[in-house]
Design a protein around this motif. Structure first.
Motif, PDB file in Angstrom:
ATOM      1  N   ARG A   1      12.711  -6.722  -2.821  1.00  0.00           N
ATOM      2  CA  ARG A   1      11.572  -6.143  -3.555  1.00  0.00           C
ATOM      3  C   ARG A   1      11.589  -6.732  -4.961  1.00  0.00           C
ATOM      4  O   ARG A   1      12.645  -6.970  -5.532  1.00  0.00           O
ATOM      5  CB  ARG A   1      11.675  -4.620  -3.665  1.00  0.00           C
ATOM      6  N   SER A   2      10.399  -6.900  -5.537  1.00  0.00           N
ATOM      7  CA  SER A   2      10.307  -7.447  -6.880  1.00  0.00           C
ATOM      8  C   SER A   2       9.042  -6.936  -7.545  1.00  0.00           C
ATOM      9  O   SER A   2       8.004  -6.777  -6.900  1.00  0.00           O
ATOM     10  CB  SER A   2      10.274  -8.980  -6.824  1.00  0.00           C
ATOM     11  N   SER A   3       9.150  -6.681  -8.850  1.00  0.00           N
ATOM     12  CA  SER A   3       7.989  -6.266  -9.632  1.00  0.00           C
ATOM     13  C   SER A   3       8.046  -6.998 -10.965  1.00  0.00           C
ATOM     14  O   SER A   3       9.110  -7.095 -11.582  1.00  0.00           O
ATOM     15  CB  SER A   3       8.006  -4.753  -9.835  1.00  0.00           C
ATOM     16  N   GLU A   4       6.889  -7.516 -11.409  1.00  0.00           N
ATOM     17  CA  GLU A   4       6.851  -8.281 -12.646  1.00  0.00           C
ATOM     18  C   GLU A   4       5.575  -7.949 -13.402  1.00  0.00           C
ATOM     19  O   GLU A   4       4.506  -7.822 -12.807  1.00  0.00           O
ATOM     20  CB  GLU A   4       6.895  -9.777 -12.332  1.00  0.00           C
ATOM     21  N   VAL A   5       5.700  -7.818 -14.719  1.00  0.00           N
ATOM     22  CA  VAL A   5       4.559  -7.608 -15.596  1.00  0.00           C
ATOM     23  C   VAL A   5       4.509  -8.792 -16.552  1.00  0.00           C
ATOM     24  O   VAL A   5       5.519  -9.116 -17.180  1.00  0.00           O
ATOM     25  CB  VAL A   5       4.687  -6.289 -16.394  1.00  0.00           C
ATOM     26  N   LYS A   6       3.339  -9.461 -16.633  1.00  0.00           N
ATOM     27  CA  LYS A   6       3.180 -10.620 -17.512  1.00  0.00           C
ATOM     28  C   LYS A   6       2.086 -10.341 -18.538  1.00  0.00           C
ATOM     29  O   LYS A   6       1.111  -9.652 -18.237  1.00  0.00           O
ATOM     30  CB  LYS A   6       2.767 -11.858 -16.722  1.00  0.00           C
ATOM     31  N   HIS A   7       2.283 -10.902 -19.733  1.00  0.00           N
ATOM     32  CA  HIS A   7       1.252 -10.826 -20.770  1.00  0.00           C
ATOM     33  C   HIS A   7       1.176 -12.180 -21.452  1.00  0.00           C
ATOM     34  O   HIS A   7       2.186 -12.681 -21.953  1.00  0.00           O
ATOM     35  CB  HIS A   7       1.570  -9.743 -21.798  1.00  0.00           C
ATOM     36  N   TYR A   8      -0.026 -12.778 -21.451  1.00  0.00           N
ATOM     37  CA  TYR A   8      -0.217 -14.077 -22.086  1.00  0.00           C
ATOM     38  C   TYR A   8      -0.803 -13.879 -23.480  1.00  0.00           C
ATOM     39  O   TYR A   8      -1.844 -13.245 -23.639  1.00  0.00           O
ATOM     40  CB  TYR A   8      -1.124 -14.967 -21.227  1.00  0.00           C
ATOM     41  N   PHE A   9      -0.127 -14.424 -24.490  1.00  0.00           N
ATOM     42  CA  PHE A   9      -0.597 -14.364 -25.871  1.00  0.00           C
ATOM     43  C   PHE A   9      -1.576 -15.492 -26.165  1.00  0.00           C
ATOM     44  O   PHE A   9      -2.408 -15.381 -27.047  1.00  0.00           O
ATOM     45  CB  PHE A   9       0.582 -14.445 -26.842  1.00  0.00           C
ATOM     46  N   THR A  10      -1.435 -16.594 -25.436  1.00  0.00           N
ATOM     47  CA  THR A  10      -2.329 -17.742 -25.537  1.00  0.00           C
ATOM     48  C   THR A  10      -2.684 -18.146 -24.109  1.00  0.00           C
ATOM     49  O   THR A  10      -2.050 -17.668 -23.158  1.00  0.00           O
ATOM     50  CB  THR A  10      -1.645 -18.938 -26.245  1.00  0.00           C
ATOM     51  N   PRO A  11      -3.659 -19.037 -23.922  1.00  0.00           N
ATOM     52  CA  PRO A  11      -3.974 -19.475 -22.559  1.00  0.00           C
ATOM     53  C   PRO A  11      -2.798 -20.168 -21.858  1.00  0.00           C
ATOM     54  O   PRO A  11      -2.753 -20.212 -20.630  1.00  0.00           O
ATOM     55  CB  PRO A  11      -5.138 -20.452 -22.756  1.00  0.00           C
TER      56      PRO A  11
END
Length: 93
Positions: free
Chosen positions: A19-29
């Motif tokens: 099982r895996s969970s990931e949260v990503k946030h891009y500050f730039t493109p």
């Protein structure tokens, strides 16, 4: 618990649960950060008690594909400890 050689080295198993969970946030493109939690185990029997790890990393888009650099650590493990570096260049497989 999980299969080992005679020298006590983990070698995998015939049954696997992941099982895996990931949260990503891009500050730039082209760049950002990620936080993740992974759980899983490979066993020869039916004892699927997962090993759990968590960490953070950076993400960057490049001509060769995504570049991911993560630092992760085991969670709630008396046998494993420390921080591990994981680098991936290219698409997820």
């Amino acid at each position: 618990m999980y299969p080992r050689t005679r020298s006590v080295r983990v070698v995998g198993g015939s049954n696997c649960s992941v099982r895996s969970s990931e949260v990503k946030h891009y500050f730039t493109p082209n760049g950002g950060i990620a936080a993740f939690v992974d759980a899983g185990n490979a066993v020869d029997g039916t004892d699927y008690r997962p090993k759990i790890g968590a960490g953070m990393g950076v993400r960057g888009r490049a001509p060769v594909g995504m570049i991911r650099v993560d630092l992760g650590t085991p969670v709630h493990s008396k046998d494993e400890h420390g921080i591990q570096l994981h680098i991936v260049i290219g698409p997820d497989l």
